[in-house]
Design a protein around this motif. Structure first.
Motif, mmCIF file in Angstrom:
data_model
loop_
_atom_site.group_PDB
_atom_site.id
_atom_site.type_symbol
_atom_site.label_atom_id
_atom_site.label_comp_id
_atom_site.label_asym_id
_atom_site.label_seq_id
_atom_site.Cartn_x
_atom_site.Cartn_y
_atom_site.Cartn_z
ATOM 1 N N VAL A 183 31.493 39.836 31.469
ATOM 2 C CA VAL A 183 30.817 41.087 31.806
ATOM 3 C C VAL A 183 31.537 41.788 32.956
ATOM 4 O O VAL A 183 31.858 42.979 32.884
ATOM 5 N N MET A 184 31.819 41.042 34.023
ATOM 6 C CA MET A 184 32.424 41.659 35.198
ATOM 7 C C MET A 184 33.865 42.085 34.938
ATOM 8 O O MET A 184 34.271 43.194 35.302
ATOM 9 N N PHE A 185 34.663 41.216 34.298
ATOM 10 C CA PHE A 185 36.059 41.552 34.045
ATOM 11 C C PHE A 185 36.185 42.813 33.200
ATOM 12 O O PHE A 185 37.004 43.689 33.484
ATOM 13 N N THR A 186 35.363 42.893 32.148
ATOM 14 C CA THR A 186 35.455 44.037 31.252
ATOM 15 C C THR A 186 35.025 45.318 31.947
ATOM 16 O O THR A 186 35.695 46.354 31.839
ATOM 17 N N ALA A 187 33.917 45.274 32.645
ATOM 18 C CA ALA A 187 33.422 46.470 33.331
ATOM 19 C C ALA A 187 34.426 46.966 34.358
ATOM 20 O O ALA A 187 34.734 48.164 34.426
ATOM 21 N N ILE A 188 34.975 46.025 35.158
ATOM 22 C CA ILE A 188 35.930 46.420 36.193
ATOM 23 C C ILE A 188 37.216 46.955 35.577
ATOM 24 O O ILE A 188 37.782 47.954 36.042
ATOM 25 N N GLY A 265 29.609 44.423 29.148
ATOM 26 C CA GLY A 265 30.547 44.910 30.157
ATOM 27 C C GLY A 265 31.022 46.322 29.864
ATOM 28 O O GLY A 265 31.141 47.155 30.784
ATOM 29 N N ILE A 266 31.309 46.621 28.591
ATOM 30 C CA ILE A 266 31.720 47.983 28.205
ATOM 31 C C ILE A 266 30.605 48.974 28.508
ATOM 32 O O ILE A 266 30.836 50.071 29.042
ATOM 33 N N PHE A 267 29.389 48.583 28.157
ATOM 34 C CA PHE A 267 28.239 49.462 28.395
ATOM 35 C C PHE A 267 28.092 49.768 29.881
ATOM 36 O O PHE A 267 27.855 50.915 30.273
ATOM 37 N N ILE A 268 28.245 48.732 30.727
ATOM 38 C CA ILE A 268 28.148 48.940 32.174
ATOM 39 C C ILE A 268 29.230 49.900 32.646
ATOM 40 O O ILE A 268 28.992 50.765 33.497
ATOM 41 N N SER A 269 30.432 49.767 32.103
ATOM 42 C CA SER A 269 31.543 50.616 32.545
ATOM 43 C C SER A 269 31.288 52.091 32.271
ATOM 44 O O SER A 269 31.854 52.955 32.939
ATOM 45 N N THR A 270 30.444 52.383 31.277
ATOM 46 C CA THR A 270 30.137 53.789 30.970
ATOM 47 C C THR A 270 29.054 54.358 31.878
ATOM 48 O O THR A 270 28.814 55.567 31.853
ATOM 49 N N LEU A 271 28.422 53.484 32.664
ATOM 50 C CA LEU A 271 27.328 53.932 33.529
ATOM 51 C C LEU A 271 27.768 54.136 34.980
ATOM 52 O O LEU A 271 27.078 54.817 35.738
ATOM 53 N N PHE A 276 33.417 49.000 42.551
ATOM 54 C CA PHE A 276 32.347 48.409 43.357
ATOM 55 C C PHE A 276 31.002 48.528 42.646
ATOM 56 O O PHE A 276 30.213 47.579 42.612
ATOM 57 N N GLN A 277 30.740 49.678 42.059
ATOM 58 C CA GLN A 277 29.502 49.856 41.308
ATOM 59 C C GLN A 277 29.474 48.950 40.081
ATOM 60 O O GLN A 277 28.407 48.434 39.717
ATOM 61 N N ALA A 278 30.639 48.749 39.458
ATOM 62 C CA ALA A 278 30.705 47.863 38.295
ATOM 63 C C ALA A 278 30.323 46.436 38.688
ATOM 64 O O ALA A 278 29.595 45.752 37.961
ATOM 65 N N ILE A 279 30.809 45.989 39.850
ATOM 66 C CA ILE A 279 30.456 44.649 40.334
ATOM 67 C C ILE A 279 28.965 44.562 40.613
ATOM 68 O O ILE A 279 28.298 43.580 40.258
ATOM 69 N N GLN A 280 28.424 45.594 41.246
ATOM 70 C CA GLN A 280 26.985 45.607 41.535
ATOM 71 C C GLN A 280 26.160 45.515 40.260
ATOM 72 O O GLN A 280 25.205 44.730 40.171
ATOM 73 N N ALA A 281 26.516 46.342 39.280
ATOM 74 C CA ALA A 281 25.752 46.361 38.034
ATOM 75 C C ALA A 281 25.877 45.038 37.287
ATOM 76 O O ALA A 281 24.897 44.551 36.697
ATOM 77 N N VAL A 357 31.498 55.257 25.093
ATOM 78 C CA VAL A 357 32.904 55.466 25.410
ATOM 79 C C VAL A 357 33.421 56.742 24.749
ATOM 80 O O VAL A 357 34.136 57.531 25.350
ATOM 81 N N HIS A 358 33.017 56.939 23.505
ATOM 82 C CA HIS A 358 33.408 58.153 22.781
ATOM 83 C C HIS A 358 32.884 59.406 23.492
ATOM 84 O O HIS A 358 33.594 60.409 23.636
ATOM 85 N N LYS A 359 31.645 59.299 23.986
ATOM 86 C CA LYS A 359 31.059 60.437 24.688
ATOM 87 C C LYS A 359 31.804 60.700 25.980
ATOM 88 O O LYS A 359 32.042 61.868 26.363
#
Length: 362
Positions: A183-188, A265-271, A276-281, A357-359
């Motif tokens: 989750v963390m690696f992908t989001a970051i 993780g992908i979903f978090i990255s879109t938010l 730093f926010q990615a790690i928090q989420a 991601v498309h959006k």
């Protein structure tokens, strides 16, 4: 520039930081959300005193006393003997599939055993779950109501007869490690691409959102499978944790869980807008998964509302799959409800993540 300390300037900086924090909704939400979530989980959902564990009974005596025993054990509220079976083999199959946590065997010579030295009752428990073993010890001996007789229960922990704690921990640890890293690696990684401007460059290429997303996460699939292998090898080498079921089926379950974690993780990255926010989420998603999945605290001790939440979390189902395959020798055909739940979560979240991601690319 004045070297004198100024409380006015200090106050101005503090006010500026508070205003900026107020505009950062994710961080602001974490400040309120994390302590609130922890308070609710630890104060309300976490309960070590388990009750109403699903169990079955094989009453081969079929006497008034044997029925009284079942009724009194039922009133203890530790186990819920709601399944009556005719053969112990049927109970063992239910244990392997994880449908019950214990099987009470009342032998045909139950009345004679009450007067002798042999334990009149036998309780086969799922030894892959330490909480069940602890619960079984609560009813090791109990007096029969209206008599001076004490009925002793012989507890047989299947799958972990020596009560080795690592056998219970290592299968769940695979899921915990994959949750934290995937989750963390992908989001970051995806947020870092956006921060460095590489995402804008990729937008100009013929890549579709699905191709871009899958291309970014497929390397992490390989990393997740390597981590799974590492934990299995170390668990076998250091703690003698077996894989009694099919290794191929275990890897298939791990692959599905890795995909589900990557989709999260992908979903978090879109938010989020920064690493730093990615790690928090990501940390925010770890808490309910680790605390409610049954890895640290017994699932059966949680109130119904917490159990409903746990059923939505992918780690809950993967831990059941890993423990079932590794310790009980179960197959995916035995554990298909957990596999189906994990597949639905992975597919649904992957579709939503790719769409977001498309959006963002648009």
């Amino acid at each position: 520039m004045s070297d004198r300390f100024s409380f006015a300037r200090l106050l101005a900086v503090v006010i500026k930081e508070l205003r900026q924090l107020r505009r950062d909704r994710l961080t602001y939400g974490m400040i309120i959300g994390i302590p609130t979530l922890q308070l609710i989980l630890f104060g309300y959902a976490i309960n070590m005193d388990v009750r109403h564990l699903p169990a079955a009974v094989v009453d081969q005596a079929q006497t008034q006393t044997s029925r009284q025993v079942v009724e009194e054990l039922q009133q203890s509220r530790v186990f819920n003997f709601n399944r009556a079976l005719h053969h112990p083999a049927t109970g063992e199959a239910l244990l392997r599939r994880g449908e019950v946590k214990a099987v009470l065997i009342i032998p045909a010579d139950f009345e004679r055993r009450l007067q002798g030295q042999r334990p009149p009752l036998q309780l086969i428990v799922d030894g892959s779950d330490q909480v069940v073993q602890q619960a079984a010890r609560q009813i090791a001996q109990f007096p029969l109501r209206g008599t001076t007789t004490t009925a002793s229960v012989e507890v047989l922990p299947y799958y972990n007869p020596h009560r080795n704690a690592p056998l219970n921990t290592v299968p769940g640890l695979i899921g915990v490690i994959l949750t934290m890293t995937m989750v963390m690696f992908t989001a970051i990684a995806l947020v870092r691409e956006r921060e460095q401007g590489n995402l804008e460059f990729l937008i100009t290429t013929p890549l579709s959102s699905a191709e871009l997303t899958l291309g970014k996460v497929l390397p992490f699939v390989a990393i997740g499978l390597i981590q799974t292998s590492l934990v299995l090898l170390l668990g076998k080498w250091i703690f003698q944790v077996p894989v009694r079921g099919s290794p191929l089926e275990l890897y298939l379950a791990a692959l599905l869980f890795i995909i589900a974690s990557l989709a999260l993780g992908i979903f978090i990255s879109t938010l989020v807008r920064s690493q730093f926010q990615a790690i928090q989420a990501a940390i925010f998603t770890f808490l309910p998964q680790i605390l409610l999945s049954g890895f640290m605290f017994p699932y059966e001790g949680m109130p119904k509302a917490a159990q409903w939440i746990a059923e939505v979390l992918p780690l809950t189902h993967f831990i059941r799959l890993a423990r079932g395959i590794m310790l009980r020798g179960a197959g995916l055909d035995d554990l298909w409800p957990e596999l189906l739940a994990l597949a639905v979560f992975a597919a649904a979240l992957l579709v939503v993540a790719v769409a977001r991601v498309h959006k963002r690319l648009d």
